[in-house]
Design a protein around this motif. Sequence first.
Motif, PDB file in Angstrom:
ATOM      1  N   PRO A 105      -1.635 -10.791  13.040  1.00 10.35           N
ATOM      2  CA  PRO A 105      -2.684  -9.753  13.108  1.00 10.35           C
ATOM      3  C   PRO A 105      -3.996 -10.247  13.703  1.00 10.35           C
ATOM      4  O   PRO A 105      -4.682  -9.502  14.405  1.00 10.35           O
ATOM      5  CB  PRO A 105      -2.865  -9.344  11.640  1.00 10.35           C
ATOM      6  N   ARG A 106      -4.349 -11.501  13.455  1.00  9.71           N
ATOM      7  CA  ARG A 106      -5.611 -12.031  13.991  1.00  9.71           C
ATOM      8  C   ARG A 106      -5.592 -12.059  15.513  1.00  9.71           C
ATOM      9  O   ARG A 106      -6.551 -11.650  16.186  1.00  9.71           O
ATOM     10  CB  ARG A 106      -5.861 -13.444  13.438  1.00  9.71           C
ATOM     11  N   LYS A 128      -7.778  -9.861  18.262  1.00 14.00           N
ATOM     12  CA  LYS A 128      -8.573 -10.514  19.307  1.00 14.00           C
ATOM     13  C   LYS A 128      -8.170 -10.051  20.701  1.00 14.00           C
ATOM     14  O   LYS A 128      -9.015  -9.893  21.589  1.00 14.00           O
ATOM     15  CB  LYS A 128      -8.410 -12.040  19.203  1.00 14.00           C
ATOM     16  N   ALA A 129      -6.874  -9.814  20.921  1.00 17.62           N
ATOM     17  CA  ALA A 129      -6.367  -9.447  22.251  1.00 17.62           C
ATOM     18  C   ALA A 129      -7.000  -8.173  22.781  1.00 17.62           C
ATOM     19  O   ALA A 129      -7.154  -7.996  23.998  1.00 17.62           O
ATOM     20  CB  ALA A 129      -4.847  -9.288  22.199  1.00 17.62           C
ATOM     21  N   PHE A 173      -0.805  -1.695  15.016  1.00 15.37           N
ATOM     22  CA  PHE A 173      -1.843  -2.087  15.972  1.00 15.37           C
ATOM     23  C   PHE A 173      -1.815  -1.214  17.234  1.00 15.37           C
ATOM     24  O   PHE A 173      -2.880  -0.945  17.817  1.00 15.37           O
ATOM     25  CB  PHE A 173      -1.724  -3.570  16.327  1.00 15.37           C
ATOM     26  N   LEU A 174      -0.638  -0.778  17.671  1.00 12.94           N
ATOM     27  CA  LEU A 174      -0.582   0.130  18.821  1.00 12.94           C
ATOM     28  C   LEU A 174      -1.253   1.454  18.489  1.00 12.94           C
ATOM     29  O   LEU A 174      -1.973   2.038  19.315  1.00 12.94           O
ATOM     30  CB  LEU A 174       0.871   0.365  19.255  1.00 12.94           C
ATOM     31  N   ASN A 175      -1.018   1.947  17.304  1.00 13.98           N
ATOM     32  CA  ASN A 175      -1.554   3.257  16.915  1.00 13.98           C
ATOM     33  C   ASN A 175      -3.038   3.220  16.549  1.00 13.98           C
ATOM     34  O   ASN A 175      -3.756   4.188  16.795  1.00 13.98           O
ATOM     35  CB  ASN A 175      -0.754   3.823  15.731  1.00 13.98           C
ATOM     36  N   GLU A 176      -3.486   2.119  15.982  1.00 15.60           N
ATOM     37  CA  GLU A 176      -4.847   2.078  15.447  1.00 15.60           C
ATOM     38  C   GLU A 176      -5.803   1.231  16.284  1.00 15.60           C
ATOM     39  O   GLU A 176      -7.023   1.333  16.127  1.00 15.60           O
ATOM     40  CB  GLU A 176      -4.821   1.554  14.010  1.00 15.60           C
ATOM     41  N   GLY A 177      -5.270   0.384  17.166  1.00 13.71           N
ATOM     42  CA  GLY A 177      -6.129  -0.505  17.957  1.00 13.71           C
ATOM     43  C   GLY A 177      -6.739   0.206  19.152  1.00 13.71           C
ATOM     44  O   GLY A 177      -6.327   1.305  19.526  1.00 13.71           O
ATOM     45  N   ASP A 178      -7.713  -0.444  19.766  1.00 13.91           N
ATOM     46  CA  ASP A 178      -8.347   0.070  20.984  1.00 13.91           C
ATOM     47  C   ASP A 178      -7.870  -0.768  22.171  1.00 13.91           C
ATOM     48  O   ASP A 178      -8.369  -1.859  22.422  1.00 13.91           O
ATOM     49  CB  ASP A 178      -9.866  -0.007  20.856  1.00 13.91           C
ATOM     50  N   TRP A 179      -6.903  -0.227  22.887  1.00 13.51           N
ATOM     51  CA  TRP A 179      -6.303  -0.926  24.023  1.00 13.51           C
ATOM     52  C   TRP A 179      -6.772  -0.317  25.352  1.00 13.51           C
ATOM     53  O   TRP A 179      -6.070  -0.389  26.355  1.00 13.51           O
ATOM     54  CB  TRP A 179      -4.775  -0.876  23.935  1.00 13.51           C
ATOM     55  N   THR A 180      -7.958   0.270  25.349  1.00 13.50           N
ATOM     56  CA  THR A 180      -8.488   0.955  26.530  1.00 13.50           C
ATOM     57  C   THR A 180      -8.443   0.054  27.765  1.00 13.50           C
ATOM     58  O   THR A 180      -8.877  -1.099  27.722  1.00 13.50           O
ATOM     59  CB  THR A 180      -9.951   1.387  26.285  1.00 13.50           C
TER      60      THR A 180
END
Length: 320
Positions: free
Chosen positions: A21-22, A26-27, A58-65
């Motif tokens: 998760p860390r 960071k990614a 992480f795909l659903n909640e992260g910011d991968w803009t």
Amino acid sequence: MTNVNRLRPRRSCLAVPGSNPRFLEKAQGLPADQVFLDLEDACAPLAKPEARHTIVKFLNEGDWTGKTRVVRVNDWTTEWTYRDVVTVVEGAGPNLDCIMLPKVQDAQQVVALDLLLTQIEKTMGFEVGRIGIEAQIENARGLNNVNEIAQASPRVETIIFGPADFMASINMKSLVVGEQPPGYPADAYHYILMKILMAARANDLQAIDGPYLQIRNVDGYREVARRAAALGFDGKWVLHPGQVEASNEIFSPSQEDYDHAELILDAYDYYTSEAGGKKGSAMLGDEMIDEASRKMALVISGKGRAAGMRRTSKFETPDN
């Protein structure tokens, strides 16, 4: 099958362990064109089931803009693949761009993934055909079948060279992934890279070079990346934040080349027009340009535009 723009920027393709998760956090803040969340080699067997759910979260909640979002599943010879695909795509399909399939050996393995994706999309009510496939070539059989693999599905977007497993599969005499083996005076990877590149280009796909494992040796990374970029590859894997900037730079045109390409396109448009005399070829400074020049310039300008470059020169029509 839906029409999707398959030619996404992929100068830098960042590998992130799906069980960490860390690193997944960071990614999201790194300037990589593509991020792939890994369920294969970067995940221990006992960690894979939980990692699937971590990736979905992480795909659903992260910011991968601004990033191409990819998950690398396990290869079809393992017991994990189908569950990887079902869990990740059912759980996060709308927030996923591609599935990366490692150790692809023949076209049927791509077809199998295509069929499974279609089943899931139909069941879940997702847009059918939107999720792409990235095929990783990691042994001699896969390389021999790379043309058929490239044509196996309209979902295929990239062909990727996987050097570590490939080197092992052909008994290459080197323990440093991506480096030249001792005792061979030429480039030991030239044939492999060119065969992958030809299969990709013949099918309008992107070609991506694999990782360089000495993550602290950025100079070594640059040297290997320049080799692939010189041939025409679109990008390379990055395993460490320190490699991202190098990859983005190396797989982008220089400012000088980008400006020149845009000038060629403007000049060619002008000289082939009525106002420019409807010429098939013309001079741009000391250089003759024609239709072939235009095609070459289109490649450079396309990469520059995709990288967000801005031109610093302007075509001036000659005073007649």
